[in-house]
Scaffold this active site. Sequence first.
Site, PDB file in Angstrom:
ATOM      1  N   GLU A  58      -0.441  -6.015   6.372  1.00 31.02           N
ATOM      2  CA  GLU A  58       0.895  -5.882   5.781  1.00 31.02           C
ATOM      3  C   GLU A  58       1.873  -6.868   6.419  1.00 31.02           C
ATOM      4  OE1 GLU A  58       2.207  -1.818   5.848  1.00 31.02           O
ATOM      5  OE2 GLU A  58       0.715  -1.186   4.381  1.00 31.02           O
TER       6      GLU A  58
ATOM      7  N   GLY B 269       0.307   4.281   6.130  1.00 34.83           N
ATOM      8  CA  GLY B 269      -1.016   3.912   5.610  1.00 34.83           C
ATOM      9  C   GLY B 269      -1.849   3.156   6.630  1.00 34.83           C
TER      10      GLY B 269
ATOM     11  N   SER C 207       2.240   5.015  -2.442  1.00 36.58           N
ATOM     12  CA  SER C 207       2.484   5.518  -3.799  1.00 36.58           C
ATOM     13  C   SER C 207       3.499   4.640  -4.541  1.00 36.58           C
ATOM     14  CB  SER C 207       2.951   6.969  -3.745  1.00 36.58           C
ATOM     15  OG  SER C 207       4.089   7.083  -2.922  1.00 36.58           O
TER      16      SER C 207
ATOM     17  N   THR D 220       0.850  -1.197   0.000  1.00 33.52           N
ATOM     18  CA  THR D 220       0.000   0.000   0.000  1.00 33.52           C
ATOM     19  C   THR D 220       0.885   1.245   0.000  1.00 33.52           C
ATOM     20  OG1 THR D 220      -1.601  -1.231   1.317  1.00 33.52           O
ATOM     21  CG2 THR D 220      -1.858   1.156   1.270  1.00 33.52           C
TER      22      THR D 220
ATOM     23  N   ASP E  48       6.227  -4.169  -1.140  1.00 30.94           N
ATOM     24  CA  ASP E  48       5.640  -2.993  -0.492  1.00 30.94           C
ATOM     25  C   ASP E  48       6.701  -1.916  -0.306  1.00 30.94           C
ATOM     26  OD1 ASP E  48       3.771  -1.387   0.751  1.00 30.94           O
ATOM     27  OD2 ASP E  48       3.345  -2.770   2.392  1.00 30.94           O
ATOM     28  N   GLY E  49       6.235  -0.703  -0.034  1.00 26.81           N
ATOM     29  CA  GLY E  49       7.132   0.402   0.292  1.00 26.81           C
ATOM     30  C   GLY E  49       7.436   0.391   1.784  1.00 26.81           C
ATOM     31  N   ALA E  50       8.120   1.427   2.240  1.00 24.96           N
ATOM     32  CA  ALA E  50       8.424   1.581   3.669  1.00 24.96           C
ATOM     33  C   ALA E  50       8.652   3.061   3.929  1.00 24.96           C
ATOM     34  CB  ALA E  50       9.668   0.779   4.039  1.00 24.96           C
TER      35      ALA E  50
ATOM     36  N   LYS F 256      14.271   7.364   2.067  1.00 25.30           N
ATOM     37  CA  LYS F 256      13.791   6.444   3.108  1.00 25.30           C
ATOM     38  C   LYS F 256      14.938   5.760   3.868  1.00 25.30           C
ATOM     39  CE  LYS F 256       9.522   7.027   1.629  1.00 25.30           C
ATOM     40  NZ  LYS F 256       8.686   5.978   1.106  1.00 25.30           N
TER      41      LYS F 256
HETATM   42  C1  5RP Z   1       1.807   1.910   4.313  1.00 29.05           C
HETATM   43  C2  5RP Z   1       3.275   1.930   4.192  1.00 29.05           C
HETATM   44  C3  5RP Z   1       3.838   2.515   2.932  1.00 29.05           C
HETATM   45  O1  5RP Z   1       4.439   1.492   2.233  1.00 29.05           O
HETATM   46  C4  5RP Z   1       4.822   3.591   3.278  1.00 29.05           C
HETATM   47  O2  5RP Z   1       4.124   4.605   3.970  1.00 29.05           O
HETATM   48  C5  5RP Z   1       5.513   4.163   2.034  1.00 29.05           C
HETATM   49  O3  5RP Z   1       4.609   4.892   1.261  1.00 29.05           O
HETATM   50  P1  5RP Z   1       5.055   5.618  -0.071  1.00 29.05           P
HETATM   51  O4  5RP Z   1       5.486   4.564  -1.019  1.00 29.05           O
HETATM   52  O5  5RP Z   1       3.798   6.337  -0.513  1.00 29.05           O
HETATM   53  O6  5RP Z   1       6.163   6.580   0.250  1.00 29.05           O
HETATM   54  O7  5RP Z   1       3.993   1.474   5.041  1.00 29.05           O
HETATM   55  O8  5RP Z   1       1.422   1.424   5.571  1.00 29.05           O
END
Ligand code: 5RP
Length: 227
Positions: free
Chosen positions: A103, A97, A27, A25, A81-83, A121
């Site tokens: 997750e 998110g 961007s 979840t 997933d992102g972080a 990050k």
């Molecule tokens: C959601 C997350 C997202 O992966 C994290 O916030 C990174 O978001 P983005 O890719 O929009 O920078 O942990 O719970």
Amino acid sequence: MNDKQRVGHFAAEQVKPGMIVGLGTGSTANHFIEALAKRYHEESLPVQTVASSVVSAIKAKQVGLPLLAIEHIDGLDVYVDGADEVSPDMTLLKGRGADLVREKLLARASREFWVLIDYSKRVERIGQNYPIPLEVIPFAWQMVQRLISQVGGQSRLRPSGNGDGLAVTSHGSLVLDVDFPYIPDIHELNEQLNSISGIVEHGIFSKLATTVFTGGDGRVEVQTAED
Ligand code: 5RP
């Protein structure tokens, strides 16, 4: 193409035919979902997906990816997933998110966990830029808040997006964001948070990532758990 798009496309190229893929979840995860859908449609890549949140399920449906219900699978090949933060030993902070239960469940149930980030990050220590989020059972939030203060954390309930109410996860939990002035050992804090009743899940992902893809300067750097 920006760094988040680049890393999303790069990761989608690594997906193999027949994989069950967990969709994160955010961007960056959205760029991955779009790139995977492109391969699914243009190359007839046989994949199935499972979503980590209502938001990623909607995104997967919009781009026409086949979705499995989380309750119908007992494992997956890769979770992507992102972080919000990644430290040099590949410990993650997640949870902007808020859907931490799904997750972490998917990250744990997966053979591989690919993390997609840009250089913003990367941090020296977890908690450097963001508070640690806790998903808490609604009736337990004050008790959790007191227990957290005993281990040095200052916490507050996360407000909803428009600020009129409280953030509620798709699991029905509230979110406490916790500031720790100093975290001597992130893995020890991970264990402490795991053991507090009333916390359903928290944002420290310790020893779960198998590969971190970092986008920047027109390229993607790959770090694996064995490095
Ligand atoms: C959601 C997350 C997202 O992966 C994290 O916030 C990174 O978001 P983005 O890719 O929009 O920078 O942990 O719970």
